[in-house]
Scaffold this motif. Structure first.
Motif, PDB file in Angstrom:
ATOM      1  N   ALA B 166       2.477   4.075  -0.262  1.00  0.00           N
ATOM      2  CA  ALA B 166       1.892   3.527   0.346  1.00  0.00           C
ATOM      3  C   ALA B 166       2.386   2.136   0.772  1.00  0.00           C
ATOM      4  O   ALA B 166       1.846   1.408   1.705  1.00  0.00           O
ATOM      5  CB  ALA B 166       0.650   2.913  -0.875  1.00  0.00           C
ATOM      6  N   LEU B 167       3.477   1.681  -0.052  1.00  0.00           N
ATOM      7  CA  LEU B 167       4.083   0.303   0.601  1.00  0.00           C
ATOM      8  C   LEU B 167       4.823   0.790   1.671  1.00  0.00           C
ATOM      9  O   LEU B 167       4.837  -0.362   2.601  1.00  0.00           O
ATOM     10  CB  LEU B 167       5.188  -0.147  -0.656  1.00  0.00           C
ATOM     11  CG  LEU B 167       4.804  -0.718  -1.912  1.00  0.00           C
ATOM     12  CD1 LEU B 167       5.744  -0.857  -2.899  1.00  0.00           C
ATOM     13  CD2 LEU B 167       3.927  -1.835  -1.613  1.00  0.00           C
ATOM     14  N   LEU B 168       5.513   1.822   1.889  1.00  0.00           N
ATOM     15  CA  LEU B 168       5.921   2.201   3.343  1.00  0.00           C
ATOM     16  C   LEU B 168       5.011   1.910   4.286  1.00  0.00           C
ATOM     17  O   LEU B 168       5.194   1.770   5.232  1.00  0.00           O
ATOM     18  CB  LEU B 168       6.586   3.469   3.033  1.00  0.00           C
ATOM     19  CG  LEU B 168       7.848   4.112   3.957  1.00  0.00           C
ATOM     20  CD1 LEU B 168       8.899   2.844   3.751  1.00  0.00           C
ATOM     21  CD2 LEU B 168       8.463   5.164   3.533  1.00  0.00           C
ATOM     22  N   GLY B 169       3.893   2.741   4.160  1.00  0.00           N
ATOM     23  CA  GLY B 169       2.833   2.699   4.935  1.00  0.00           C
ATOM     24  C   GLY B 169       2.383   1.410   5.540  1.00  0.00           C
ATOM     25  O   GLY B 169       2.044   1.160   6.650  1.00  0.00           O
ATOM     26  N   SER B 170       2.280   0.327   4.630  1.00  0.00           N
ATOM     27  CA  SER B 170       1.895  -1.064   4.609  1.00  0.00           C
ATOM     28  C   SER B 170       3.032  -1.658   5.656  1.00  0.00           C
ATOM     29  O   SER B 170       2.546  -2.609   6.692  1.00  0.00           O
ATOM     30  CB  SER B 170       1.856  -1.875   3.370  1.00  0.00           C
ATOM     31  OG  SER B 170       0.903  -1.052   2.467  1.00  0.00           O
ATOM     32  N   LEU B 171       4.008  -1.229   5.520  1.00  0.00           N
ATOM     33  CA  LEU B 171       5.193  -1.891   6.272  1.00  0.00           C
ATOM     34  C   LEU B 171       4.983  -1.538   7.652  1.00  0.00           C
ATOM     35  O   LEU B 171       5.178  -2.373   8.640  1.00  0.00           O
ATOM     36  CB  LEU B 171       6.667  -1.538   5.834  1.00  0.00           C
ATOM     37  CG  LEU B 171       7.058  -1.985   4.569  1.00  0.00           C
ATOM     38  CD1 LEU B 171       8.519  -1.531   4.175  1.00  0.00           C
ATOM     39  CD2 LEU B 171       6.951  -3.657   4.490  1.00  0.00           C
ATOM     40  N   PHE B 172       4.678  -0.146   8.094  1.00  0.00           N
ATOM     41  CA  PHE B 172       4.546   0.325   9.323  1.00  0.00           C
ATOM     42  C   PHE B 172       3.254  -0.530   9.778  1.00  0.00           C
ATOM     43  O   PHE B 172       3.276  -0.785  11.123  1.00  0.00           O
ATOM     44  CB  PHE B 172       4.333   1.743   9.290  1.00  0.00           C
ATOM     45  CG  PHE B 172       5.671   2.319   9.306  1.00  0.00           C
ATOM     46  CD1 PHE B 172       6.468   2.572  10.443  1.00  0.00           C
ATOM     47  CD2 PHE B 172       6.297   3.162   8.186  1.00  0.00           C
ATOM     48  CE1 PHE B 172       7.535   3.208  10.318  1.00  0.00           C
ATOM     49  CE2 PHE B 172       7.472   3.554   8.135  1.00  0.00           C
ATOM     50  CZ  PHE B 172       8.129   3.855   9.036  1.00  0.00           C
ATOM     51  N   TYR B 173       2.217  -0.572   9.175  1.00  0.00           N
ATOM     52  CA  TYR B 173       1.056  -1.216   9.662  1.00  0.00           C
ATOM     53  C   TYR B 173       1.379  -2.626  10.192  1.00  0.00           C
ATOM     54  O   TYR B 173       1.089  -3.170  11.251  1.00  0.00           O
ATOM     55  CB  TYR B 173       0.054  -0.888   8.667  1.00  0.00           C
ATOM     56  CG  TYR B 173      -1.249  -1.858   9.144  1.00  0.00           C
ATOM     57  CD1 TYR B 173      -2.424  -1.248   9.830  1.00  0.00           C
ATOM     58  CD2 TYR B 173      -1.632  -3.194   8.425  1.00  0.00           C
ATOM     59  CE1 TYR B 173      -3.471  -1.922  10.133  1.00  0.00           C
ATOM     60  CE2 TYR B 173      -2.647  -3.636   9.106  1.00  0.00           C
ATOM     61  CZ  TYR B 173      -3.609  -3.224   9.894  1.00  0.00           C
ATOM     62  OH  TYR B 173      -4.567  -3.805  10.314  1.00  0.00           O
ATOM     63  N   LEU B 174       1.975  -3.249   9.141  1.00  0.00           N
ATOM     64  CA  LEU B 174       2.596  -4.812   9.326  1.00  0.00           C
ATOM     65  C   LEU B 174       3.414  -5.141  10.664  1.00  0.00           C
ATOM     66  O   LEU B 174       3.185  -5.966  11.260  1.00  0.00           O
ATOM     67  CB  LEU B 174       3.236  -5.285   8.044  1.00  0.00           C
ATOM     68  CG  LEU B 174       3.189  -6.880   8.168  1.00  0.00           C
ATOM     69  CD1 LEU B 174       1.919  -7.569   8.223  1.00  0.00           C
ATOM     70  CD2 LEU B 174       4.202  -7.335   6.822  1.00  0.00           C
ATOM     71  N   LEU B 213      -1.139   4.105   8.456  1.00  0.00           N
ATOM     72  CA  LEU B 213      -2.378   4.445   7.759  1.00  0.00           C
ATOM     73  C   LEU B 213      -2.714   5.811   7.467  1.00  0.00           C
ATOM     74  O   LEU B 213      -3.336   6.159   6.595  1.00  0.00           O
ATOM     75  CB  LEU B 213      -3.617   4.088   8.636  1.00  0.00           C
ATOM     76  CG  LEU B 213      -3.675   2.580   8.841  1.00  0.00           C
ATOM     77  CD1 LEU B 213      -4.668   2.280   9.957  1.00  0.00           C
ATOM     78  CD2 LEU B 213      -4.374   2.022   7.599  1.00  0.00           C
ATOM     79  N   LEU B 214      -1.896   6.787   8.283  1.00  0.00           N
ATOM     80  CA  LEU B 214      -1.918   8.365   8.149  1.00  0.00           C
ATOM     81  C   LEU B 214      -1.279   8.464   6.694  1.00  0.00           C
ATOM     82  O   LEU B 214      -1.611   9.289   5.857  1.00  0.00           O
ATOM     83  CB  LEU B 214      -1.133   9.122   9.013  1.00  0.00           C
ATOM     84  CG  LEU B 214      -1.824   9.025  10.493  1.00  0.00           C
ATOM     85  CD1 LEU B 214      -0.894  10.042  11.532  1.00  0.00           C
ATOM     86  CD2 LEU B 214      -3.211   9.800  10.233  1.00  0.00           C
ATOM     87  N   VAL B 215      -0.275   7.619   6.194  1.00  0.00           N
ATOM     88  CA  VAL B 215       0.335   7.858   4.912  1.00  0.00           C
ATOM     89  C   VAL B 215      -0.721   7.717   3.902  1.00  0.00           C
ATOM     90  O   VAL B 215      -0.959   8.358   2.996  1.00  0.00           O
ATOM     91  CB  VAL B 215       1.650   7.092   4.929  1.00  0.00           C
ATOM     92  CG1 VAL B 215       2.037   7.117   3.387  1.00  0.00           C
ATOM     93  CG2 VAL B 215       2.384   7.503   5.805  1.00  0.00           C
ATOM     94  N   LYS B 216      -1.498   6.363   3.984  1.00  0.00           N
ATOM     95  CA  LYS B 216      -2.340   5.853   2.900  1.00  0.00           C
ATOM     96  C   LYS B 216      -3.376   6.930   2.949  1.00  0.00           C
ATOM     97  O   LYS B 216      -4.113   6.970   1.933  1.00  0.00           O
ATOM     98  CB  LYS B 216      -2.701   4.523   3.521  1.00  0.00           C
ATOM     99  CG  LYS B 216      -1.679   3.510   3.336  1.00  0.00           C
ATOM    100  CD  LYS B 216      -2.172   2.153   2.959  1.00  0.00           C
ATOM    101  CE  LYS B 216      -1.363   1.307   2.517  1.00  0.00           C
ATOM    102  NZ  LYS B 216      -1.607   0.082   1.661  1.00  0.00           N
ATOM    103  N   SER B 217      -4.050   7.397   4.077  1.00  0.00           N
ATOM    104  CA  SER B 217      -5.087   8.487   3.929  1.00  0.00           C
ATOM    105  C   SER B 217      -4.772   9.832   3.793  1.00  0.00           C
ATOM    106  O   SER B 217      -5.576  10.648   3.828  1.00  0.00           O
ATOM    107  CB  SER B 217      -6.024   8.193   5.286  1.00  0.00           C
ATOM    108  OG  SER B 217      -5.286   8.153   6.312  1.00  0.00           O
ATOM    109  N   ALA B 218      -3.452   9.982   3.497  1.00  0.00           N
ATOM    110  CA  ALA B 218      -3.041  11.356   3.047  1.00  0.00           C
ATOM    111  C   ALA B 218      -3.466  12.523   4.031  1.00  0.00           C
ATOM    112  O   ALA B 218      -3.759  13.466   3.699  1.00  0.00           O
ATOM    113  CB  ALA B 218      -3.498  11.740   1.691  1.00  0.00           C
TER     114      ALA B 218
END
Lengths: 103, 486
Positions: B166-174, B213-218
């Motif tokens: 989720a942290l990795l996903g947030s980085l990509f989003y940011l 977001l794809l990571v966060k939404s699995a």
């Protein structure tokens, strides 16, 4: 090379270092530090990419980066607490030697 | 009035969460319920306003964008807000059995529960890309806190993996947000959309944010963390994780592609996103069928059902949009009901291994019924919300001659039938030899506990969604994304 390009290349290098350590590390502490390093690279991009618009300095990206740093610290603190608990309960500091959790 | 209602949706649970963390134990219950129960009432004036005007906007604290943060509620946001309120209240009522508000562990649970509710409401209201990042982080942290509330080793491991990704996903989003801001000079989702056009940088930003977001939404093939997390969380937490937490990330992907990038979304990517969905449906369903634990089966079912939400992209149009939005709603209700029922079965039988559950329906008639009714909606039999959404989706695929998507939707239904009938057959099995589970003992008291009734109500809600879909569909039709004509 312009001023901005230097910073973008620097950010890409820092991001790459973080990504590389994330991929080769198995200890969770190292993985967390790697994610933190990648985060710093993104803050750098945020400050540079926003840059001065029409010669005037834009304060918003700095505010965003400050907020971002606060969030990153909270998230990492939470992750460290979780890691400590995980090590206490399972005696492991890595996700690789994961046992099958079937009951 | 509307401004107060909007503020209440975010700040009522947030203040309650703060209060729960500091007040004495015996007062916790009052704050918990005063933070949760008014939420549906707050949505009533908002529903009326959205129905009348189609879109409700509020500049928070009077600061208009681009300097301030704007809240926007349209039909889609309203539907998801309703789902969130219903899940928070009903699953909350169920959780009050496992985590009594006056107990030691109850205090921590409810502070996080209220924080999660508040964060998801804030995410659904916000129209500011950076504010969305902040709320997304709050949702993730609160959700993972709830996941490890019991401190089980399996849950801790699952949570650690979830958190890292989720942290990795947030980085990509940011990173995507940074690029968008650099291009558009604004963080307002709608203003930025208007200022940008097709080009390498905006599309790169869109792809980066979507990947995060794809990571966060699995979404398949990035679903790896979900089954262990949802399958090992405490019952009510599994319910809210599957019904809401992964959905808000998908909701955000929709926002980015259909609103932010309405005019410049790369057309080549739409079938690709659809293929991810198709992969999720087929892979998730097959793995759900192969599970030996009931709760893991339900978790893999979530992986599969999330795939339908991605089919919106190849089936883009009024029908596909209504179908996917309705699926989000009906799956949320049905899956929450299913996790709660499974959690009861696990608590009473002491295990959720399918080979040890034979005859469990004698002891748990109510939960078996809930599981069956929720299953009806998941596999899309009439009359259920799942039927409505899959029927609309089939029509949308038919209308554009999308035979691949048609086949995937139908195959997904058949596979869902396979993996859902298997546990039901086991639960209702009558072993030939007399066993402890089948000794004619009366239904246990736990089986008829009111928490079981709460789960049943959620399952009935998913069925009712199939009987009266007209108002919700009409509402959704009033708030079609830009570029989609009725």
């Amino acid at each position: 090379m312009s001023h901005a390009e230097v910073w973008v290349i620097a950010a890409a290098a820092v991001f790459g270092i973080g990504l590389y350590s994330l991929l080769i590390a198995s200890h969770l502490l190292r993985q967390l530090i790697a994610i933190k390093v990648m985060g710093s690279a993104i803050f750098l991009v945020l400050v540079v990419a926003a840059g001065p618009i029409d010669g005037a300095l834009d304060g918003l990206p700095k505010a965003l980066v400050l907020t971002g740093i606060v969030i990153a610290i909270s998230a990492i603190a939470f992750a460290l607490a979780l890691l400590v608990r995980l090590a206490e309960v399972t005696g492991s500091t890595s996700l690789e030697d994961e046992a099958d959790d079937d009951r | 009035m509307i401004a107060e209602a909007l503020a209440g949706l975010v700040f009522l649970p947030l203040l309650a969460a703060c209060a729960v963390a500091v007040v004495p134990k015996r007062a916790v219950g009052v704050f918990v319920w005063s933070g949760l129960l008014p939420l549906p009432a707050l949505l009533l004036p908002l529903t009326e306003a959205v129905w009348r005007e189609g879109l409700v906007r509020l500049a928070v604290a009077g600061f208009a964008s681009p300097l301030g943060i704007e809240w926007r509620v349209d039909a889609l946001a309203l539907v998801v807000l309703w789902l969130n309120a219903l899940i928070a209240v009903f699953v909350g009522l169920y959780a009050a059995r496992d985590y009594p508000p006056g107990s030691a562990r109850g205090g921590r649970f409810w502070a996080l529960w209220l924080l999660l509710t508040s964060a998801m409401n804030a995410l659904l209201l916000s129209a500011d890309l950076f504010n969305l990042f902040v709320t997304l982080e709050l949702v993730t942290l609160a959700a993972i806190g709830l996941l490890v509330i019991d401190g089980k080793p399996a849950a801790l491991r699952a949570a650690m993996r979830y958190l890292l990704l989720a942290l990795l996903g947030s980085l990509f989003y940011l990173l995507g947000v940074a690029l968008i801001y650099g291009q558009a000079g604004t963080l307002d989702l709608y203003q930025a959309g208007e200022r940008l056009g097709p080009g390498l940088l905006p599309v790169t930003a869109l792809v980066l944010m979507t990947m995060g977001l794809l990571v966060k939404s699995a979404i398949f093939p990035l679903h790896g963390w979900l089954p262990a997390a949802h399958g090992n969380a405490p019952g009510p937490v599994s319910a809210v994780l599957s019904a809401m937490v992964v959905k808000v990330s998908v909701y955000l992907i929709w926002r980015l592609w259909l609103w932010l990038a309405a005019d410049w979304q790369p057309a080549w990517a739409l079938p690709l996103l659809g293929l991810l969905g198709a992969g999720a449906i087929l892979y998730g369903s097959v793995l759900a069928f192969l599970q030996v634990r009931l709760k893991m089966m339900v978790a893999y079912s979530t992986v599969a059902q999330l795939g339908y939400l991605m089919l919106l992209f190849p089936l883009l149009g009024p029908l596909g949009y209504s179908a996917a939005s309705y699926h989000l709603l009906s799956h949320g209700l049905a899956k929450a009901a299913m996790f709660l029922a499974v959690s009861n079965i696990l608590a009473v039988m002491g295990t959720d291994r399918l080979d040890r559950l034979a005859g469990a329906d004698r002891r748990l008639p109510l939960d078996t019924l809930t599981l069956a009714l929720a299953g009806v909606s998941i596999l899309g039999l009439p009359p259920s919300g799942g039927f409505v959404s899959k029927w609309l989706m089939l029509q949308a695929a038919w209308a554009i001659d999308g035979w691949l998507w048609l086949a995937v939707i139908l195959a997904g239904g058949l596979l869902a039938a396979a993996y859902l009938f298997r546990p039901l057959a086991v639960l209702c099995a009558r072993p030939a030899t007399a066993q402890a589970a089948d000794d004619g003992s009366p239904p246990s008291a736990t089986g008829l506990h009111w928490s079981g009734v709460v789960a049943l109500l959620l399952a009935l809600g998913a069925l009712a969604a199939g009987l009266a879909p007209a108002p919700v569909l009409a509402l959704l039709e009033r708030g079609l994304p830009p570029g989609i004509l009725p």
